[in-house]
Design a protein around this motif. Structure first.
Motif, PDB file in Angstrom:
ATOM      1  N   LEU A  53       0.831  -1.210   0.000  1.00  0.00           N
ATOM      2  CA  LEU A  53       0.000   0.000   0.000  1.00  0.00           C
ATOM      3  C   LEU A  53       0.864   1.257   0.000  1.00  0.00           C
ATOM      4  N   ALA A  54       1.944   1.240   0.763  1.00  0.00           N
ATOM      5  CA  ALA A  54       2.858   2.387   0.797  1.00  0.00           C
ATOM      6  C   ALA A  54       3.479   2.613  -0.583  1.00  0.00           C
ATOM      7  N   GLN A  55       3.859   1.503  -1.249  1.00  0.00           N
ATOM      8  CA  GLN A  55       4.417   1.604  -2.597  1.00  0.00           C
ATOM      9  C   GLN A  55       3.386   2.185  -3.571  1.00  0.00           C
ATOM     10  N   MET A  56       2.136   1.746  -3.432  1.00  0.00           N
ATOM     11  CA  MET A  56       1.077   2.245  -4.310  1.00  0.00           C
ATOM     12  C   MET A  56       0.901   3.752  -4.139  1.00  0.00           C
ATOM     13  N   ASP A  57       0.923   4.196  -2.892  1.00  0.00           N
ATOM     14  CA  ASP A  57       0.811   5.638  -2.617  1.00  0.00           C
ATOM     15  C   ASP A  57       1.953   6.395  -3.274  1.00  0.00           C
ATOM     16  N   GLN A  72       1.150   0.256 -15.318  1.00  0.00           N
ATOM     17  CA  GLN A  72       1.614  -1.133 -15.260  1.00  0.00           C
ATOM     18  C   GLN A  72       2.111  -1.472 -13.853  1.00  0.00           C
ATOM     19  N   THR A  73       2.844  -0.550 -13.243  1.00  0.00           N
ATOM     20  CA  THR A  73       3.342  -0.755 -11.877  1.00  0.00           C
ATOM     21  C   THR A  73       2.183  -0.882 -10.899  1.00  0.00           C
ATOM     22  N   LEU A  74       1.195  -0.011 -11.040  1.00  0.00           N
ATOM     23  CA  LEU A  74       0.030  -0.069 -10.149  1.00  0.00           C
ATOM     24  C   LEU A  74      -0.735  -1.373 -10.320  1.00  0.00           C
ATOM     25  N   GLU A  75      -0.859  -1.828 -11.561  1.00  0.00           N
ATOM     26  CA  GLU A  75      -1.556  -3.097 -11.814  1.00  0.00           C
ATOM     27  C   GLU A  75      -0.829  -4.253 -11.111  1.00  0.00           C
ATOM     28  N   ARG A  76       0.506  -4.257 -11.203  1.00  0.00           N
ATOM     29  CA  ARG A  76       1.290  -5.312 -10.539  1.00  0.00           C
ATOM     30  C   ARG A  76       1.152  -5.229  -9.025  1.00  0.00           C
ATOM     31  N   LEU A  77       1.132  -4.023  -8.495  1.00  0.00           N
ATOM     32  CA  LEU A  77       0.964  -3.851  -7.047  1.00  0.00           C
ATOM     33  C   LEU A  77      -0.430  -4.295  -6.604  1.00  0.00           C
ATOM     34  N   ARG A  78      -1.445  -4.054  -7.443  1.00  0.00           N
ATOM     35  CA  ARG A  78      -2.804  -4.514  -7.108  1.00  0.00           C
ATOM     36  C   ARG A  78      -2.871  -6.043  -7.051  1.00  0.00           C
ATOM     37  N   ILE A  79      -2.187  -6.697  -7.984  1.00  0.00           N
ATOM     38  CA  ILE A  79      -2.127  -8.170  -7.963  1.00  0.00           C
ATOM     39  C   ILE A  79      -1.478  -8.630  -6.655  1.00  0.00           C
ATOM     40  N   GLN A  80      -0.361  -7.989  -6.286  1.00  0.00           N
ATOM     41  CA  GLN A  80       0.335  -8.360  -5.046  1.00  0.00           C
ATOM     42  C   GLN A  80      -0.546  -8.145  -3.826  1.00  0.00           C
ATOM     43  N   LEU A  81      -1.296  -7.043  -3.834  1.00  0.00           N
ATOM     44  CA  LEU A  81      -2.153  -6.723  -2.686  1.00  0.00           C
ATOM     45  C   LEU A  81      -3.240  -7.778  -2.518  1.00  0.00           C
ATOM     46  N   ARG A  82      -3.855  -8.178  -3.637  1.00  0.00           N
ATOM     47  CA  ARG A  82      -4.878  -9.243  -3.566  1.00  0.00           C
ATOM     48  C   ARG A  82      -4.287 -10.514  -2.965  1.00  0.00           C
TER      49      ARG A  82
END
Length: 138
Positions: A98-102, A120-130
């Motif tokens: 979440l901090a990385q996403m911010d 693309q980075t946000l999409e990868r972070l969303r996958i990781q968060l799930r």
């Protein structure tokens, strides 16, 4: 033994080390256009990995890893994965993600190219968060 002959061998390498080298009944590869299941006697294959979960099943045990890109090669009941980025899903840290996403969201994209990379980075972070929500600490 007869059992050993009926298994896949799954090996995962990063440039630094061998992350995994184990027998498996079934391996699921995250490809750029969806998942692909690999069982014994699978046709030879070379494929590019996308961001997603590499699953390695042996009996009742399934190991899950988040991988971000790389290549997989399947031949002679071997699954060889080369990747720069691999993390066991239970080690994913929702707070850190979440901090990385911010940080990514607040970074201004100057060009269309940067904007595409940001998405693309946000999409990868969303996958990781799930994945972190589902598997962290389990």
């Amino acid at each position: 033994s007869l059992m050993a002959e009926r298994l896949l061998r799954c090996t995962v390498f990063t440039p630094e080390r061998t992350v995994l080298d184990q027998s498996a009944d079934f391996v699921v590869l995250p490809l750029e256009d969806g998942e692909m299941g690999i069982a014994r006697m699978h046709a030879p294959l070379m494929a590019r990995l996308g961001a997603g979960v590499l699953r390695v099943r042996l009996g009742q045990m399934t190991s899950r890893f988040y991988v971000e890109s790389g290549f997989a090669e399947v031949f002679d009941d071997k699954v060889v994965v080369l990747t720069h980025h691999i993390v066991p899903v239970q080690q994913l840290d929702a707070k850190a993600i979440l901090a990385q996403m911010d940080a990514v969201k607040t970074h201004r994209a100057e060009s269309a190219d940067q904007q595409a990379r940001k998405q693309q980075t946000l999409e990868r972070l969303r996958i990781q968060l799930r994945l972190a929500d589902r598997f962290a600490g389990k």
